[in-house]
Design an enzyme around this catalytic site. Structure first.
Site, short mmCIF file in Angstrom:
data_model
loop_
_atom_site.label_atom_id
_atom_site.label_comp_id
_atom_site.label_asym_id
_atom_site.label_seq_id
_atom_site.Cartn_x
_atom_site.Cartn_y
_atom_site.Cartn_z
N ARG A 190 -9.20 13.13 -15.72
CA ARG A 190 -8.16 12.28 -16.29
C ARG A 190 -6.80 12.73 -15.77
O ARG A 190 -6.61 13.90 -15.39
CB ARG A 190 -8.18 12.37 -17.82
N LYS B 272 -10.25 16.50 -23.56
CA LYS B 272 -9.96 16.06 -24.92
C LYS B 272 -10.52 17.06 -25.93
O LYS B 272 -11.59 17.63 -25.74
CB LYS B 272 -10.57 14.68 -25.17
N HIS C 186 -7.03 6.10 -13.89
CA HIS C 186 -8.32 5.88 -14.54
C HIS C 186 -9.23 5.03 -13.66
O HIS C 186 -10.46 5.13 -13.74
CB HIS C 186 -8.13 5.24 -15.91
N ARG D 219 -10.97 7.40 -11.53
CA ARG D 219 -12.01 8.05 -12.33
C ARG D 219 -13.23 7.14 -12.44
O ARG D 219 -14.38 7.59 -12.28
CB ARG D 219 -11.44 8.37 -13.72
N HIS E 53 -17.41 13.49 -20.99
CA HIS E 53 -17.70 12.55 -22.06
C HIS E 53 -18.50 13.26 -23.17
O HIS E 53 -19.47 13.96 -22.88
CB HIS E 53 -18.53 11.37 -21.56
N TYR F 194 -21.07 3.03 -16.69
CA TYR F 194 -21.01 3.00 -15.24
C TYR F 194 -22.31 2.55 -14.60
O TYR F 194 -22.32 2.09 -13.46
CB TYR F 194 -20.60 4.39 -14.71
#
Length: 309
Positions: free
Chosen positions: A161, A185, A255, A258, A281, A290
């Site tokens: 990110r 995150k 993004h 990404r 994730h 994806y």
């Protein structure tokens, strides 16, 4: 209200370790909820399920997107859970609150050759105007051009990110193993490998480009702005948009790189759980998006190329 919001913000920032973007979004949502309740004479301690539903219905009436409503539901749930814990509410009215099913939109991705062209475009000629608005540097290649290439290489090579990219320090680069230590995150740390082109871009940046831009304000930041401070996310986004805009369509942001990295990994045969780990994730369901991208691209090629499509 101000005291409650301040305490809730501290909870998000220091206990939940949410990103600043999430802190701003959740705090704004809860501020709106409290104002909605206050306009109806309902104190915070008396907010109930019917008021929460009325608040969300009002957002829908105003044209809020389903993704926005889903975030507001999450904000309300987080707030009410915290409020019960801290004695602001006696019971949690949000336990039965349901978020709308999000519409899954396939992300825009570049073809591998488009990604390569974007990375090459980041290395602008020495006399070009720097992407972050400073004065052109002397010498060839320019320090800013070297930095911009690193930005594109790492975003695409690692699929990280933009916030993770800008937060990298010098110590986060393990050059011997070609691995980055990334803080994602929730302050979760992961290791992400990068390729040989990114290795060469990093080498040139660290030996030629960064020393020319570094100042005492640089501290340990890996990527710098023209004034020597840590590169901010807005400038990184500007670099990507400039490099991916070819005049034939809208450019993509960090993004988008990404998304492209994840799609190309899966199309190249990477295991879904490996891609999940690389992207950071928490849920495999997020990574599975994806696989749909790859199927859609496969269908598009089949429709175009097969005589009986």
């Amino acid at each position: 209200m101000a005291d409650v919001l301040a305490a809730f913000t501290d909870h998000l920032r220091y206990e939940k370790a949410r990103s600043e973007h999430t802190v701003r979004a959740y705090t704004g949502d809860v501020r709106g909820l409290i104002a909605f309740a206050g306009a109806r004479g309902v104190p915070i301690s008396c907010i109930d399920l019917s008021l929460l539903r009325a608040w969300l219905a009002e957002q829908t009436r105003r044209g809020a997107a389903r993704s926005t409503i889903a975030r507001q539901v999450s904000s309300a749930k987080t707030f009410c859970t915290w409020a019960v814990r801290d004695g602001v509410m006696a019971s949690n009215p949000a336990t039965r609150l349901q978020a709308p099913r999000a519409q899954r939109v396939l992300p825009t991705v570049l073809a591998p050759e488009q990604a390569a062209a974007a990375i090459d475009a980041a290395a602008a000629p020495p006399d070009a105007v720097p992407s972050d608005g400073g004065l052109p540097e002397t010498g060839s290649p320019r320090p800013v051009a070297l930095r911009d290439r690193v930005i594109l290489e790492l975003l695409y090579s690692c699929g990280i990110r933009v916030g993770e990219l800008c937060g990298l320090d010098l110590a986060d680069v393990d050059a011997d193993r070609r691995v980055l230590r990334v803080i994602g995150k929730g302050d979760k740390q992961r290791s992400v490998p990068y390729g040989r082109p990114a290795e060469e871009a990093l080498r040139l940046w660290l030996t030629v480009g960064r020393p020319e831009l570094a100042t005492p304000a640089s501290a340990d930041a890996l990527l710098l702005g023209v004034r020597g401070g840590r590169l901010d996310q807005r400038m990184a986004r500007s670099v990507v948009h400039r490099a991916t805009g070819d005049g034939e369509g809208a450019s993509i942001g960090p993004h988008g790189l990404r998304h492209s990295a994840a799609t190309h990994l899966l199309e190249g045969g990477a295991d879904l759980r490996v891609v999940q780990e690389l992207l950071g994730h928490s849920s495999l369901a997020t990574t599975q998006l994806y696989t749909h991208v790859s199927v859609e691209r496969l269908r598009a090629v089949h429709d175009q190329a097969h005589p009986r499509a």
